[in-house]
Design an enzyme around this catalytic site. Structure first.
Site, PDB file in Angstrom:
ATOM      1  N   GLY A  32       0.977  -1.171   0.120  1.00 46.09           N
ATOM      2  CA  GLY A  32      -0.036  -0.004   0.092  1.00 46.09           C
ATOM      3  C   GLY A  32       0.757   1.304   0.036  1.00 46.09           C
ATOM      4  O   GLY A  32       0.983   2.137   0.815  1.00 46.09           O
ATOM      5  N   ASN A  50      -8.701  15.892  11.144  1.00 45.60           N
ATOM      6  CA  ASN A  50      -8.978  15.092   9.890  1.00 45.60           C
ATOM      7  C   ASN A  50     -10.541  15.644   9.246  1.00 45.60           C
ATOM      8  O   ASN A  50     -10.528  16.206   8.160  1.00 45.60           O
ATOM      9  CB  ASN A  50      -8.973  13.624  10.163  1.00 45.60           C
ATOM     10  N   SER A  52      -5.530  17.008   5.771  1.00 48.31           N
ATOM     11  CA  SER A  52      -5.597  15.726   6.292  1.00 48.31           C
ATOM     12  C   SER A  52      -5.590  14.734   5.117  1.00 48.31           C
ATOM     13  O   SER A  52      -6.254  14.906   4.275  1.00 48.31           O
ATOM     14  CB  SER A  52      -6.911  15.508   7.343  1.00 48.31           C
ATOM     15  N   LYS A  55      -2.577   9.488  18.896  1.00 60.99           N
ATOM     16  CA  LYS A  55      -2.501   9.732  17.427  1.00 60.99           C
ATOM     17  C   LYS A  55      -3.917   9.881  16.856  1.00 60.99           C
ATOM     18  O   LYS A  55      -4.403  10.725  16.150  1.00 60.99           O
ATOM     19  CB  LYS A  55      -1.905   8.864  16.573  1.00 60.99           C
ATOM     20  N   GLY A  69       1.199   4.360  -0.631  1.00 61.18           N
ATOM     21  CA  GLY A  69       0.784   5.923  -0.628  1.00 61.18           C
ATOM     22  C   GLY A  69       1.941   6.582  -0.111  1.00 61.18           C
ATOM     23  O   GLY A  69       2.908   6.369  -0.137  1.00 61.18           O
ATOM     24  N   GLY A  81       3.728   5.009   3.153  1.00 60.53           N
ATOM     25  CA  GLY A  81       4.528   4.051   2.718  1.00 60.53           C
ATOM     26  C   GLY A  81       5.762   4.532   1.574  1.00 60.53           C
ATOM     27  O   GLY A  81       6.964   4.051   2.121  1.00 60.53           O
TER      28      GLY A  81
END
Length: 297
Positions: free
Chosen positions: A7, A187, A248, A179, A9, A12
């Protein structure tokens, strides 16, 4: 190490790219347009301290994780189980799967799919976005907190050597909740307004809304027996200082017409609050509004 990024994105690509710059053999498992760009030109890492084309491998399927020492697991929370099942045939018994995802329960969910493999949760503090195919833009920070697991110390040492500040903590659950609280505060508001954090906090009444959201999250965490390892209100106010220009991930998903992870952020707090008998009206409103915008998108 041999590293795969499942994944690949923005998150990553940042951490995989940093490991590749340090000499590790990194393979990105990503969408076709990103894979094509990375194979052709390398991964462009436009960060706060450098702007480089980083050479690494890129593929579109989970076979890219074959024989990896480490998998950075960075898929969206709604894809955790399905992506874990895709990975399973290609993992060695000692491959460490490190969850770099939003939310607090992904590692537990992944363990149900990969019961024979070491899985560790990680808390990610980085502001990034994909500015285009194969083009990562870094806005700030870049630290990880990971839980103890097989080979976690070796992985932490490799990350530190790659200029990724990394701690191992026995209270990753509390850090994940901190977090989560920050994500719940920022967000949805960024997604609804389609504006960055620095602009949003100047809006009339927004700090009051964020305070209510944080209070509800803390009440749910307390009822759930979670020790949040810092003052969440102070952390919420300080976050915007380090990344005022950040949109976000929820805002970015909405802008691209993609499903968001809101069910695993404010939505998770709402569900857990219901189970524990803790009211969460502010989180419910933000969750419901983002769900409406998802349908519109």
């Amino acid at each position: 190490m041999k590293v795969a990024v499942m994944g690949a994105g923005a998150v990553g690509c940042y951490f995989g790219g940093m490991l590749a710059r340090a000499g590790h053999a990194v393979t990105l498992i990503a969408r076709p347009q990103h894979v094509e760009a990375v194979r052709r030109d390398g991964l462009r890492m436009e960060t706060k301290t450098f702007d480089e084309q980083v050479r690494l491998e890129a593929v579109t399927d989970a076979s890219g994780a074959r024989g990896a020492d480490l998998v950075l697991f960075c898929v969206k929370s709604m894809d955790t189980e399905s992506a874990g099942r895709e990975l399973k045939p290609f993992l060695r018994p000692d491959t460490l799967v490190l969850c770099l995802q939003n939310g607090v329960d992904n590692a537990d969910r992944l363990r149900t799919v990969l019961p024979e493999h070491p899985v560790a949760a990680a808390v990610v503090y980085v502001a990034t976005e994909m500015a285009g195919p194969g083009h990562l833009k870094h806005h700030g920070r870049g630290e990880l907190v990971i839980e103890p697991a097989l080979a976690s110390e070796r992985v932490a040492e490799a990350l530190r050597a790659a200029a990724v500040p990394t701690d191992i903590s026995a209270n990753v659950r509390g850090a994940l909740w901190l977090k989560l609280i920050l994500n719940c505060a920022y967000n949805a508001i960024s997604a609804i307004a389609q504006k960055p954090y620095g602009e949003n906090v100047r809006g009339e009444g927004i700090w009051d809304v964020m305070r209510d959201v944080v209070d509800e999250c803390l009440a749910v965490a307390k009822a759930d027996g979670v020790h949040v390892p810092a003052d969440a209100h102070t952390a919420t106010r300080k976050l915007v200082e380090g990344m005022p220009s950040q949109y976000s991930s929820t805002a970015q998903d909405l802008a691209r017409g993609k499903p968001t992870e809101i069910d695993f952020l404010n939505g998770y707090v709402v569900r857990r609050g219901q189970e524990l008998g803790v009211p969460t009206p502010a989180n419910r409103v933000l969750w419901a509004l983002v769900k409406l915008l998802e349908k519109k998108a």
